[in-house]
Design an enzyme around this catalytic site. Structure first.
Site, PDB file in Angstrom:
ATOM      1  N   HIS A  25      60.260   7.908  37.334  1.00  0.00           N
ATOM      2  CA  HIS A  25      60.386   6.546  37.602  1.00  0.00           C
ATOM      3  C   HIS A  25      61.410   5.223  36.553  1.00  0.00           C
ATOM      4  O   HIS A  25      60.941   5.830  35.633  1.00  0.00           O
ATOM      5  CB  HIS A  25      59.146   5.667  37.945  1.00  0.00           C
ATOM      6  N   HIS A  46      60.317   3.902  48.088  1.00  0.00           N
ATOM      7  CA  HIS A  46      60.332   3.893  46.444  1.00  0.00           C
ATOM      8  C   HIS A  46      58.776   4.833  45.819  1.00  0.00           C
ATOM      9  O   HIS A  46      59.760   5.018  44.723  1.00  0.00           O
ATOM     10  CB  HIS A  46      59.347   2.258  45.976  1.00  0.00           C
ATOM     11  N   CYS A  92      60.687  -2.589  38.283  1.00  0.00           N
ATOM     12  CA  CYS A  92      61.422  -1.943  39.502  1.00  0.00           C
ATOM     13  C   CYS A  92      61.889  -1.727  40.238  1.00  0.00           C
ATOM     14  O   CYS A  92      62.598  -0.752  40.565  1.00  0.00           O
ATOM     15  CB  CYS A  92      60.268  -0.603  39.033  1.00  0.00           C
TER      16      CYS A  92
END
Lengths: 340, 398
Positions: free
Chosen positions: B328, B293, B160
């Site tokens: 996400h 994040h 990620c």
């Protein structure tokens, strides 16, 4: 880690060219490096990566590198396949996380960092046959800029049954039952394998140094008729001409359709002793990581072992070594290595 | 001091819009793009929420002007769409005399087609062209070919945090004079593989995700692609280019704690932020906004929160997670959030952290939940991934 076993002083004396479509790397005992429970759970790619990384660190006498960079074409393919099969076979039910956790492409770099408690820079490149070379370029730039004093860089890819059988289906890998070496190759496709090769690059020459990595160049697409000009440009940028290259290490893999890229290069490098290596370690995305190991050995010993020689040319003292690789006419890489 | 790297073009496609303008409008109007999965069948359909781009592959193929017979995965289609926008926004016509490269990133690669044809590949000739679309490098090659880039092409996959690292390496190549221009970013399509993977880790929420909230239950997955065009100062001067913002700092560290979980004190995140500030030559109090994040998993938000407190002390700047808008988007996350960071600077606005009600019990940190207009000189953007990969980028006003 290769189909010839692990890196060792007698490696090239004992090596035997492979002639099977798919050859696994000979696995060592991992007991000294990895706890038994993890040995069972980890895929071969992770274990091979950990093993080869540790070997490189041991040779260099470095316990923890300042950065870790891994190149891999297919990543942790075995675990990806395992997780995907469970999804498909059980209609997205009864799944456990282990194979998913280990399926991400950066697992090898992460596991090496975890093992060494290395909190430095950590990268994974995944661009087919320049995955490893992208890492070498990154490492070299960081050492040149003084950001880090040393970097652990490696390439790793593992065999996964389904993926490799699909590559056979489309003719990238030779079919089962064909037993040809690179020199005797007549059929379509090449001999595939798996492996891991790691290096410790350092900004300082040490007593353990094999050679100097001078430059790295990556180019996605170049025609057969443009390759010698590309090489001339690269050499010129480093103050050399094609006559200055003493050793050329080429990524010849027995693929009749694309080995033609290497022919004009052999003509161009008039003084170079031409070496090849994929007959010993096979083709896989990060297999070209083995070429600098060949270069390093030749640089250290001043001569190439007979089994590496593609074309017998008079040998001369070794100073400049050029590495060139491509796969199916794409993802070309040039590395310049010098004795130090 | 490293030479500055100019950002001269941006392109994006996400669940909140197919253009930079559409994304900005959704952010300014608090309009999230979270829905049920529509583009493919999954048994998880009714138990999860996702940030899905509501265009079918066939529609994307038409919009890109590709032949109907092709082997583009959804990851490649989304990537081409956003990369083309970025190049257009930079006013570049390819090919040209400048040394131009691309560094893309993806976590899932061509898994969307692999999971569709995995067994059929063996004996169905009609689907076999997709076999070579499986690997992570495929989408980058497709984008390079689509745009006409023949030089430096590479791909990064660090879960990620992938796109942040692509942007970082691109900056390094520009600074070292290896390229004049480079297109950097990431692309990831939704797939059953990732949905089920995150499901087994029990970090998918069955509600709209609530970043930094005490009652957060996990993340919503998304799909997206975004790219930036980075150019050297020399090219900018010579071509009299408009600079959207500068990439002024970057930092990469490894948490070295666990394959999938973040450490309690956010060591990796802290190190990445500190390094980025150091590279940018900025003190913490010069950061005007942090795009965190903030995945809304219990583990990430607490760990990141602690890292923020360590890096910024008692005066943590205004911060928000935009993942409640987009989900996400994995490897693409850092790229779309880079675009949002640049939009924040250019429009002098902090985007809201949606769905937040209750501060975390463990730490005293409250994200920005309403739009705030104020001049912002520097934005810090965090992206963390499995494998302990932690990356921070800093964007600065042009």
């Amino acid at each position: 880690m290769t189909p010839q076993g692990i890196w060792r002083p007698s490696f090239f004396e004992e090596a035997v060219p492979i002639d099977s479509p798919i050859t696994a790397a000979i696995q060592p005992s991992y007991k000294a490096l990895i706890p038994p429970a993890l040995i069972r759970r980890m895929s071969r790619g992770i274990k091979m990566g950990i093993f080869a990384a540790q070997q490189a660190l041991d040779e260099a006498g470095v316990s923890t590198p300042e950065a870790i960079i891994v190149g891999t074409g297919l990543g942790c393919s075995e675990d990806s396949e395992k997780f995907l099969r469970t999804i498909l076979d059980n209609d997205e039910q009864f799944l456990t996380p282990t194979s998913f956790i280990q399926s991400t492409h950066n697992t090898v770099a992460a596991q090496i960092a975890l093992r060494l408690a290395c909190q430095g820079y950590n990268f994974t490149y995944v661009n087919r046959s320049v995955s490893f070379e992208s890492g070498m370029l990154d490492a070299m730039l960081q050492i040149h800029s003084g950001e880090v004093a040393n970097v652990l860089v490696g390439g790793v890819d593992e065999i996964s049954d389904h993926t490799y059988s699909l590559l056979q289906r489309i003719g990238y890998i030779k079919p089962d039952g064909v037993n040809e070496s690179i020199k005797t190759s007549q059929t379509q496709g090449v001999n595939y394998a798996e492996g891991a090769t790691f290096f410790l690059l350092s900004g300082e020459r040490t007593a353990e140094s094999y050679a100097e990595l001078v430059d790295v160049h990556i180019i996605n697409s170049v025609g057969e008729d443009e390759i010698t000009a590309t090489i001339s440009g690269f050499l010129q940028g480093n103050g050399l001409t094609s006559h200055d290259i003493d050793i050329a290490i080429l990524g010849i893999n027995g693929d009749k359709a694309f080995d033609s890229y290497y022919f004009p290069v052999q003509e161009q490098l008039t003084n170079a002793d031409v070496l090849y290596y994929k007959h010993l370690i096979g083709q896989y995305d990060s297999c070209s990581a083995f070429a600098p190991a060949v270069a390093a050995t030749v640089a250290k010993h001043g001569a190439a072992q007979p089994i590496l020689r593609w074309q017998g040319r008079p040998q001369r003292p070794v100073k400049n070594i050029l590495l060139y690789n491509q796969y199916r006419g794409k993802d070309h890489s040039l590395l310049l290595v010098r004795t130090c | 001091m490293n030479p500055r790297v100019a950002i001269t073009g941006v392109g994006i496609i996400s669940s909140i819009g197919n253009s930079v303008e559409a994304n900005l409008s959704a952010l300014l109007n608090k309009r999230p793009g979270i829905s049920r999965v529509q583009n493919f069948a999954t048994t998880q359909k009714d138990s999860i929420w996702v940030g899905e781009v509501k265009l079918t592959n066939a529609e994307l193929v038409d919009m890109l002007g590709l032949p109907h017979s092709n082997n583009f995965t959804r990851t490649a289609l989304l990537g081409c769409y956003a990369a083309k926008q970025a190049v257009q926004s930079a006013g570049i016509t390819l090919p040209n005399d400048y040394r131009t490269g691309i560094i893309s990133s993806t976590s899932v690669g061509g898994m969307d087609y692999t999971e569709r044809y995995f067994y059929r590949y063996l004996d169905d000739l009609s689907v076999q062209p997709y076999i070579t679309s499986h690997d992570a490098g495929d989408s980058s090659h497709k984008i390079a070919d689509y745009l006409g880039i023949k030089g430096f092409v590479s791909t990064i996959s660090t879960a990620c945090s992938s796109a942040a690292n692509a942007i970082m390496m691109g900056a390094r190549l520009v600074q070292a004079g290896r390229v004049d221009r480079i297109i950097v970013g990431g692309t990831d399509a939704l797939s059953k593989f990732t949905i089920n993977g995150f499901k087994t880790l029990m970090i998918l929420s069955d509600e709209f995700c609530k970043p930094f909230d005490n009652n957060r239950k996990g993340l919503n997955l998304g799909e997206a692609a975004a790219y930036l065009v980075l150019e050297s100062e020399q090219v900018v001067k010579k071509e009299k280019k408009q600079v959207l913002a500068y990439l002024s700092g970057y930092g990469n560290a490894n948490d070295a704690f666990h394959q999938t979980a973040s450490s309690d004190n956010g060591e990796g995140a802290y190190l990445a932020m500190r390094k980025a500030l150091e590279v940018a030559g900025l003190s913490p109090d010069e950061i005007g906004y942090i795009n965190v994040h903030g995945t809304a998993t219990p583990n990430n938000d607490l760990s990141e929160g602690r890292a923020l407190q360590r890096a910024f002390g008692d005066s943590v700047p205004l911060f928000s997670s935009t993942k409640a808008f987009t989900g996400h988007t994995l490897a693409a996350a850092a790229a779309i959030e880079a675009v949002y960071s640049i939009l924040s600077i250019r429009n002098e606005v902090v985007f809201p952290n949606l769905n937040f009600d209750t501060p975390m019990s463990e730490i005293n940190l409250v994200p920005q939940t309403e739009l705030v207009y104020r001049p912002i000189k520097h934005v810090l953007s965090n992206s963390f991934g499995f494998g302990g990969n932690c990356s921070t980028l800093i964007f600065s006003q042009a």
